[in-house]
Design an enzyme around this catalytic site. Structure first.
Site, PDB file in Angstrom:
ATOM      1  N   GLY A  42       5.315  -1.233  -3.903  1.00  0.00           N
ATOM      2  CA  GLY A  42       5.716  -1.634  -2.555  1.00  0.00           C
ATOM      3  C   GLY A  42       5.312  -3.092  -2.387  1.00  0.00           C
ATOM      4  CG  LEU A  43       6.201  -5.380   1.200  1.00  0.00           C
ATOM      5  CD1 LEU A  43       6.065  -5.565   2.693  1.00  0.00           C
ATOM      6  CD2 LEU A  43       6.962  -6.556   0.594  1.00  0.00           C
ATOM      7  CB  ALA A  44       0.206  -3.785  -1.461  1.00  0.00           C
ATOM      8  NE  ARG A 330       3.687  -0.414  16.252  1.00  0.00           N
ATOM      9  CZ  ARG A 330       4.037  -0.739  15.029  1.00  0.00           C
ATOM     10  NH1 ARG A 330       3.391  -0.213  14.004  1.00  0.00           N
ATOM     11  NH2 ARG A 330       5.025  -1.554  14.827  1.00  0.00           N
ATOM     12  CG  HIS A 401       4.904   4.110  12.120  1.00  0.00           C
ATOM     13  ND1 HIS A 401       6.093   3.990  11.445  1.00  0.00           N
ATOM     14  CD2 HIS A 401       4.458   2.858  12.324  1.00  0.00           C
ATOM     15  CE1 HIS A 401       6.348   2.704  11.266  1.00  0.00           C
ATOM     16  NE2 HIS A 401       5.373   1.992  11.763  1.00  0.00           N
ATOM     17  CD  GLU A 425       0.746   2.935   5.429  1.00  0.00           C
ATOM     18  OE1 GLU A 425       1.811   2.322   5.204  1.00  0.00           O
ATOM     19  OE2 GLU A 425       0.696   3.997   6.078  1.00  0.00           O
ATOM     20  NE  ARG A 435       0.508  -0.977  10.557  1.00  0.00           N
ATOM     21  CZ  ARG A 435       1.746  -1.281  10.943  1.00  0.00           C
ATOM     22  NH1 ARG A 435       2.035  -2.515  11.310  1.00  0.00           N
ATOM     23  NH2 ARG A 435       2.688  -0.355  10.963  1.00  0.00           N
TER      24      ARG A 435
HETATM   25  C1  LIG Z   1       9.985   3.023   9.252  1.00  0.00           C
HETATM   26  C2  LIG Z   1       8.863   2.051   9.117  1.00  0.00           C
HETATM   27  C3  LIG Z   1       8.973   0.772   9.637  1.00  0.00           C
HETATM   28  C4  LIG Z   1       7.928  -0.140   9.507  1.00  0.00           C
HETATM   29  N1  LIG Z   1       8.066  -1.385  10.039  1.00  0.00           N
HETATM   30  C5  LIG Z   1       7.062  -2.275   9.885  1.00  0.00           C
HETATM   31  C6  LIG Z   1       7.179  -3.608  10.394  1.00  0.00           C
HETATM   32  O1  LIG Z   1       8.185  -3.962  10.997  1.00  0.00           O
HETATM   33  N2  LIG Z   1       6.156  -4.464  10.201  1.00  0.00           N
HETATM   34  C7  LIG Z   1       5.027  -4.099   9.542  1.00  0.00           C
HETATM   35  O2  LIG Z   1       4.159  -4.941   9.380  1.00  0.00           O
HETATM   36  N3  LIG Z   1       4.898  -2.863   9.025  1.00  0.00           N
HETATM   37  C8  LIG Z   1       5.872  -1.944   9.199  1.00  0.00           C
HETATM   38  N4  LIG Z   1       5.719  -0.680   8.674  1.00  0.00           N
HETATM   39  C9  LIG Z   1       4.568  -0.356   7.855  1.00  0.00           C
HETATM   40  C10 LIG Z   1       4.749  -0.915   6.437  1.00  0.00           C
HETATM   41  O3  LIG Z   1       6.088  -0.798   6.058  1.00  0.00           O
HETATM   42  C11 LIG Z   1       3.915  -0.205   5.397  1.00  0.00           C
HETATM   43  O4  LIG Z   1       2.622  -0.057   5.833  1.00  0.00           O
HETATM   44  C12 LIG Z   1       3.871  -1.012   4.110  1.00  0.00           C
HETATM   45  O5  LIG Z   1       5.169  -1.365   3.703  1.00  0.00           O
HETATM   46  C13 LIG Z   1       3.149  -0.294   3.009  1.00  0.00           C
HETATM   47  O6  LIG Z   1       3.294  -1.021   1.815  1.00  0.00           O
HETATM   48  P1  LIG Z   1       2.483  -0.618   0.512  1.00  0.00           P
HETATM   49  O7  LIG Z   1       2.840  -1.626  -0.504  1.00  0.00           O
HETATM   50  O8  LIG Z   1       1.055  -0.483   0.853  1.00  0.00           O
HETATM   51  O9  LIG Z   1       2.987   0.821   0.107  1.00  0.00           O
HETATM   52  P2  LIG Z   1       4.461   1.447  -0.150  1.00  0.00           P
HETATM   53  O10 LIG Z   1       5.547   0.511   0.157  1.00  0.00           O
HETATM   54  O11 LIG Z   1       4.447   2.773   0.515  1.00  0.00           O
HETATM   55  O12 LIG Z   1       4.524   1.643  -1.701  1.00  0.00           O
HETATM   56  C14 LIG Z   1       3.860   2.658  -2.363  1.00  0.00           C
HETATM   57  C15 LIG Z   1       4.174   2.553  -3.826  1.00  0.00           C
HETATM   58  O13 LIG Z   1       3.295   3.377  -4.547  1.00  0.00           O
HETATM   59  C16 LIG Z   1       3.991   4.184  -5.461  1.00  0.00           C
HETATM   60  N5  LIG Z   1       3.186   5.393  -5.606  1.00  0.00           N
HETATM   61  C17 LIG Z   1       2.536   6.103  -4.642  1.00  0.00           C
HETATM   62  N6  LIG Z   1       1.836   7.097  -5.191  1.00  0.00           N
HETATM   63  C18 LIG Z   1       2.006   7.013  -6.511  1.00  0.00           C
HETATM   64  C19 LIG Z   1       1.538   7.770  -7.609  1.00  0.00           C
HETATM   65  N7  LIG Z   1       0.719   8.807  -7.473  1.00  0.00           N
HETATM   66  N8  LIG Z   1       1.944   7.405  -8.850  1.00  0.00           N
HETATM   67  C20 LIG Z   1       2.781   6.334  -9.042  1.00  0.00           C
HETATM   68  N9  LIG Z   1       3.238   5.600  -8.030  1.00  0.00           N
HETATM   69  C21 LIG Z   1       2.863   5.934  -6.785  1.00  0.00           C
HETATM   70  C22 LIG Z   1       5.376   4.336  -4.898  1.00  0.00           C
HETATM   71  O14 LIG Z   1       6.317   4.562  -5.927  1.00  0.00           O
HETATM   72  C23 LIG Z   1       5.569   2.965  -4.245  1.00  0.00           C
HETATM   73  O15 LIG Z   1       6.013   2.057  -5.219  1.00  0.00           O
HETATM   74  C24 LIG Z   1       6.761   0.248   8.839  1.00  0.00           C
HETATM   75  C25 LIG Z   1       6.650   1.533   8.319  1.00  0.00           C
HETATM   76  C26 LIG Z   1       7.675   2.443   8.492  1.00  0.00           C
HETATM   77  C27 LIG Z   1       7.476   3.850   8.049  1.00  0.00           C
END
Ligand SMILES: Cc1cc2nc3c(=O)[nH]c(=O)nc-3n(C[C@H](O)[C@H](O)[C@H](O)COP(=O)(O)OP(=O)(O)OC[C@H]3O[C@@H](n4cnc5c(N)ncnc54)[C@H](O)[C@@H]3O)c2cc1C
Ligand code: FES
Lengths: 637, 246
Positions: A42-44, A330, A401, A425, A435
């Site tokens: 994901g983004l992180a 929120r 959410h 996250e 948040r």
């Molecule tokens: C509908 C919606 C709208 C949102 N809008 C906003 C917004 O406008 N602004 C804002 O700041 N935030 C927003 N958020 C929150 C934000 O999108 C998320 O918190 C953020 O994108 C999380 O990013 P991440 O990289 O931490 O994880 P994620 O993007 O959830 O990525 C997780 C990754 O981990 C991998 N993964 C997980 N478990 C495993 C495993 N066991 N083995 C292998 N791979 C695994 C997945 O394949 C994926 O690649 C929104 C959230 C939602 C639900």
């Protein structure tokens, strides 16, 4: 459990700057010899992979999706915050820092939040350089909008698809590193265990979802960027596959789980339509810039929205919180929606909804202006509900959410297990008990692009890392554990489906560990979760086999983890005898039904330590010391 | 309503597949197409049978995971709609619904309705990026970009990489996808620098992955759930020609 936050000394505003020049480095020629394993793109995860690959480390990135760009981040809609002050409305790093700390109800670590605010501006610059098409003014300058819990316009956005565009940026930057041979990607792979050797995290056990093969990977550092756990509620705005497995398995290997009960219920989601419903759809918070929230003044008013004159409408957010109006944070907006519905003033067939009305904004700005700002959101709404929001107000209800809780990390984003880093996250770090909108994207990218490249170097440069073999006993044991669980699940030939149990767990969590929590409710939930868990392990059915793609088996493993995790979430909610942010305990409220914090007893991070099967976990505390911020009651009136 | 489903079942890439009939009662018009499949799958699991595997995740039309061919149309044939955004109100009691995977040489079936579209990632790898180093960027407002240009690049950037364009094309060409990836960057001042290299390499990668050639059928943009314009292909071709003359 040792919880040393490793916050550097000095003035808050100088900490990161000074620390950056004090941290250890790894010589460019040596970086290639060090492997960093990243779980999640994901983004992180994708931003970390891109930045570390660029720096010259050998990076392996794992994800369960088919393409790295399908991660849940892609769905983020509204925007990303940054203290640029392009609008000349008084924004600054200090103000973004303060808004975030206050928005989180004073339950986050000052130094981490300050750093986040500090690097926020660099994120925008870097994303622009990567080609992210942020909204622009006619003069070609970047445009902003405002989000809840702030009084400045600091949110950068790309229509209602900000997450998609940011992730495309990070994904393409990562693919460039794949092109250059620095990053290797492993698709349709699920991490099932971390491997800890002599107290240090040295690898991961991965299942190849296409072949069922159990693979072992060793490295010098591991980063979990695996997202949040909102799907413990079954229905949430998260993608269907989002789950807690990676962080939960790390917890069971000794990583502390911080503040699991801090979850965010988003105020504006499309309400539930039927029993078969599989997920909930968010309507971005940005809509509250122009949409007005209301319900009828009288309970049981069944007239159509257009037939209810202004005098009979209660714009309850504007009434209760004149200072922030429809843009309160929120948690405040969600609780307010729940309370008007509990009073019988909800709208729509289920009466579990409030109106979000654009008619005034359409009159004021014209339909084209509204269309260009929110067009795709209006389309989504109409597609799902078959109602035209340009003509009738949207119906909205809160839904799970985002999860502020996650694995505990120090200032370096390292968990209490050396070598195990957690980003996005999946960690607990920056948002306290609530948040603010548009801050998750900011945090994920801050972690990946601007923090981890330094702290990973510091760790690798400052640690003697011995060679390990994937044939060693620790790897063997972890493999056996992962395989054992799969065999056990596939042996289950009961009568219930995994989804059925998940749905029931969700109900328990939503009722007792959702928007409003109480001691009796939580105590009952703990019992209910235990018995559901037993039912799962005696009566669930998992068909298919392990040597090819088996989504039902994958889901079974994730739900099994949710069934354990849910209990700790409830225990955490029970132990926190105060109301703060998204955590509202009915026993702790003011006469006006606002949340009542207890700073004397609970100005700390609660960190849970696993003790073994059938044993109660131990709750530790990291005290939160506020050196700059003055703890105050949160007031949005 | 009642539906007669004919679904492609295939154990894995090596085993040949076939259509299997399922009768499904109690389908409600408010259900999404994938929720209808969920209901079928729960019934199958209860009977001890293997559920139908299909890809999905976000269920809001943005991740690009879902995608099947329904009654001969990729994503079911509704305008600007992914499979997960398709609702059962578009079907009638007694309908027969044929459901099969996206078919293309570059998308091998991995099971039932799931295919492997990683060939698209490999096309992106060949230049679908801007080479900007973390930490080296100038202030975002230093590069003014006109609103219209920014919007045009954005339109190309809304592609979700679902692969419907490839599935709908009789040549299984990935030109619409690839042109969306090149144009979202080529149009921007930041992206122009690498234009030639990007276009040349990505088109070569496309050929290497065994995607077919484009013969201007335009089926791709007709089924695209994001309405990606066919013009992107023309512009990419133009850029390609110019690059090869350089
Ligand atoms: C509908 C919606 C709208 C949102 N809008 C906003 C917004 O406008 N602004 C804002 O700041 N935030 C927003 N958020 C929150 C934000 O999108 C998320 O918190 C953020 O994108 C999380 O990013 P991440 O990289 O931490 O994880 P994620 O993007 O959830 O990525 C997780 C990754 O981990 C991998 N993964 C997980 N478990 C495993 C495993 N066991 N083995 C292998 N791979 C695994 C997945 O394949 C994926 O690649 C929104 C959230 C939602 C639900
Ligand atoms: S499931 Fe994400 S686009 Fe359909």
């Amino acid at each position: 459990m040792k919880l040393d936050a490793q916050v550097p000394g000095g003035q808050l505003s100088e900490k990161w700057k000074k620390h950056k020049s004090a941290m250890k480095l790894v010589n460019p020629a040596n970086r290639r010899k060090h492997t960093v394993l990243i779980v999640g793109t994901g983004l992180a995860g994708a931003s970390a992979a891109a930045a570390l690959g660029e720096a010259g480390y050998k990076v392996k990135a794992f994800f369960y999706h088919e393409s790295p760009r399908r991660a849940h981040s892609i769905a983020a809609q509204g925007g990303i915050n940054a203290a640029k002050n392009y609008q000349n409305d008084g924004d600054s790093v200090d103000r973004l820092f303060y808004d975030t700390i206050k928005g989180g109800d004073f339950r986050a670590r000052e130094a981490n939040v300050y750093r986040l605010a500090e690097v926020s501006a660099n994120i925008i610059d870097h994303c622009v350089a990567l080609g992210v098409p942020f909204a622009r003014e006619y003069g070609g300058q970047l445009s902003n909008r405002s989000f809840g819990g702030t009084q400045v316009s600091r949110t950068f956005y790309a229509r209602g698809q900000t997450g998609q565009q940011l992730l495309l940026g990070a994904y393409s930057a990562m693919m460039r590193q794949v092109d250059e041979g620095n990053v290797e990607i492993y698709s349709r792979r699920e991490m099932l265990e971390i491997v800890v050797v002599n107290g240090v995290c040295r690898g991961v056990i991965i299942r190849n979802l296409l072949t069922g093969e159990i693979e072992s990977h060793s490295g010098d550092a591991v980063i979990l960027a695996t997202g949040g756990y909102s799907n413990v509620y079954y229905l949430s705005t998260n993608a269907k596959y989002s789950n807690v497995t990676a962080t939960w398995r790390a917890y069971k290997k000794g990583a502390g789980f911080a503040n699991p009960c801090f979850t965010q219920i988003h105020p504006t989601c499309i309400p539930v339509a039927g029993e078969y419903q599989s997920k909930l759809t968010l309507m971005s918070e940005s809509l509250r810039n122009d949409g007005r929230v209301w319900v009828p003044k009288k309970a049981g008013d069944n007239r159509a929205a257009s037939q209810i004159p202004d005098a009979d409408r209660d714009y309850y957010l504007e009434r209760r919180y004149p200072g922030f109006g429809n843009l309160v944070p929120r948690d405040v907006a969600s609780r307010a929606a729940k309370s008007v519905c509990d009073e019988g003033r909800g709208v729509g067939a289920s009466k579990q909804a409030v109106f979000l009305d654009f008619s005034d904004a359409i009159k004021r700005l014209g339909q084209p202006a509204i269309e260009s700002k929110y067009g795709n959101l209006f389309e989504i709404y109409q597609q799902i509900t078959d109602e035209n929001p340009y003509e009738v107000p949207m119906r909205m209800y809160p839904a799970p959410h985002y999860t502020m809780g996650g694995l505990w990390v120090d200032y370096h984003l390292m968990s209490n297990i050396p070598g195990l880093f957690v980003a996005g996250e999946a960690n607990f770090s920056d948002h306290g008990a609530n948040r603010l909108g548009a801050s998750a994207l900011m945090q994920g990218l801050a972690d990946g692009y601007f923090v981890l490249p330094y702290t990973i170097a510091n760790y690798i440069g400052g640690t003697k890392i011995e060679a390990v073999s994937i044939d060693s006993s620790d790897f063997k044991a972890a493999r056996a554990e992962a395989q054992g669980r799969i065999d056990k699940l596939l042996g289950m030939r009961g009568k219930k489906t995994v989804t059925e149990i998940h749905r029931r767990l969700g109900r328990v969590m939503w009722d007792a560990v959702g928007m409003s929590r109480s001691r009796p409710g939580l105590e009952k939930a703990i019992k209910d979760i235990r018995s559901l868990r037993e039912e799962f392990w005696t009566d669930v059915s998992v068909p298919g086999d392990k040597n090819n793609l088996n989504p039902e088996l994958e889901m079974a493993g994730r739900v099994a983890d949710f069934l354990e995790f849910g209990e700790v979430m409830a225990m955490d909610a029970l132990a926190r005898e105060e109301s703060c942010g998204g955590h509202f305990r009915e026993e702790h409220q003011t006469p006006e039904n606002e949340a009542k914090r207890d700073d004397e007893k609970f100005a700390h991070v609660a960190v849970w330590e696993y003790q073994g099967e059938q044993k109660a976990p131990v709750r530790h505390q990291e005290p939160l010391k506020f050196e700059v911020v003055h703890l105050a009651a949160r007031n949005y009136k | 309503m009642k539906l007669n489903l004919k679904i492609w079942r295939q154990k894995d890439a090596k085993t040949p597949g076939k259509f299997v009939d399922y009768a499904l009662d109690h389908v409600s018009p408010e259900m999404s197409f994938l929720e209808m499949l969920d209901v079928l799958n729960e019934e199958l699991v209860k009977k001890g049978e293997e559920p139908v595997a299909f890809d999905h995740d976000c269920r809001e039309g943005i991740c690009g995971s879902c995608g099947v061919v329904i009654n001969g149309k990729a994503h079911g044939g509704q305008v600007n709609t992914t499979t997960c955004q398709l609702y059962m109100r578009h079907y009638n009691d007694g309908d027969t619904v044929l459901i099969e995977p996206f078919r293309a040489r570059a998308f091998p079936v991995v099971k039932d309705l799931c295919v492997d579209r990683q060939s698209l990632d490999r096309v992106v790898k060949a230049g679908g990026y801007i080479s900007a180093h973390v930490g080296s960027a100038v202030d975002g407002n230093t590069i003014p970009i006109g609103k219209e240009l920014a919007e045009k690049a954005f339109d190309a950037g809304t592609c979700i990489q679902c692969g419907a364009c490839v599935a709908a094309c009789k040549n299984a060409s990935a030109m619409l996808f690839t042109s969306a990836q090149t144009q979202r960057l080529n149009l921007l001042p930041q992206g122009k620098v690498e234009l030639s290299r990007r276009v040349t390499r990505m088109i070569a990668a496309m050929d290497e992955e065994k995607f077919g050639a484009c013969t201007n059928e335009a089926e791709c943009s007709a089924v695209c759930p994001k309405g990606i314009s066919f013009k992107n292909i023309t512009e990419m071709n133009h850029n390609y020609l110019k690059s090869s003359l350089e």
